[in-house]
Structure formats: C-alpha cells, structure tokens
Design an enzyme around this catalytic site. Structure first.
Site, PDB file in Angstrom:
ATOM      1  CB  SER A  25      -0.939   0.052   1.212  1.00  9.24           C
ATOM      2  OG  SER A  25      -0.175   0.148   2.397  1.00  9.24           O
ATOM      3  CE1 TYR A  58      -4.144  -1.426   1.261  1.00  9.45           C
ATOM      4  CE2 TYR A  58      -3.233  -2.754  -0.517  1.00  9.45           C
ATOM      5  CZ  TYR A  58      -3.416  -2.510   0.836  1.00  9.45           C
ATOM      6  OH  TYR A  58      -2.860  -3.354   1.758  1.00  9.45           O
TER       7      TYR A  58
END
Length: 127
Positions: A25, A58
């Site tokens: 991430s 993300y």
C-alpha cells in the site's frame, strides 16, 4: 457508456519512507487524503518523477498532519526516500457527468504541507 477521469491528485509529494517489510500500500497523511478527496483503501496510481516508475496500489491513512508519504511492501522497491511522486485516483463517469466534472488537485511543498488546492490544471501552467 462511462469513461475514466482523473478524480484526485496530490502533486509532487515527497516520499518520507519506503517500508519493504510492511503489507503493501501507500500510507498518506490523513489531512492530505481529506483535502484531495482520496479515501482509505482507494486504488491509486503513483508516478515517480525522479525515476519514471508508474504503478498502482491502494491507500491507508497515516497520522494526520504528519506529512507521511510511505510506500509499503513491494511498492517500496519502486521509490526511494526523498523522491517526488504524483498520486492520482480516478473515477468512472458518464459523458454528461464528465463534461461537468473537475478533479481535485492538491499541491504540496517539500515537507508535504498543503500549498494550494484547486479543481483544475492547465497544460503549461503550475497553479
């Protein structure tokens, strides 16, 4: 029919950390997320200005007002601490919606403090 449009952009953020041993991430300062209209767990594209790498990951929220921009997991291999990156998210809109839509564009300084928030950008202009 829908088309993909730029929804949000954090321009020239400075990478503060690259943590290879963390689950994947990008960690982004919560204040920057809120101002740029990027949500936790939202898919983003990262462009490294210094080395040209482009990749997707993300978002997870970092400490508010900390300035943190940390690439985690495999993405940590794509950047180095101190690199300038562009963080972008996209949305799907109908043609009619797209014709009325303006993205959120957030400019930050070298310490990832907010410099300017706009809803547009024009070629050849740094707003």
């Amino acid at each position: 029919m829908t088309i993909t449009m730029l929804k949000s952009k954090i321009h020239r953020a400075t990478v503060t950390e690259a943590n290879l041993n963390y689950v994947g991430s990008i960690t982004i300062d919560k204040a920057l997320m809120d101002k740029s209209n990027i949500l936790e767990y939202e898919k983003v594209q990262i462009v490294d200005i210094d080395n040209g790498n482009r990749f997707e990951t993300y978002v997870i929220a970092g400490e508010e007002n900390s300035g943190v921009i940390c690439l985690n997991g495999a993405a940590a291999r794509m950047v180095q601490k101190g690199d300038k990156i562009i963080i972008m998210s996209y949305c799907s809109l109908t043609i009619d919606e797209a014709n009325k839509f303006n993205p959120t564009v957030l400019f930050v300084d070298n310490k990832n403090n907010i410099e300017k928030l706009t809803n547009y950008e024009k070629h050849g202009e740094i707003i």
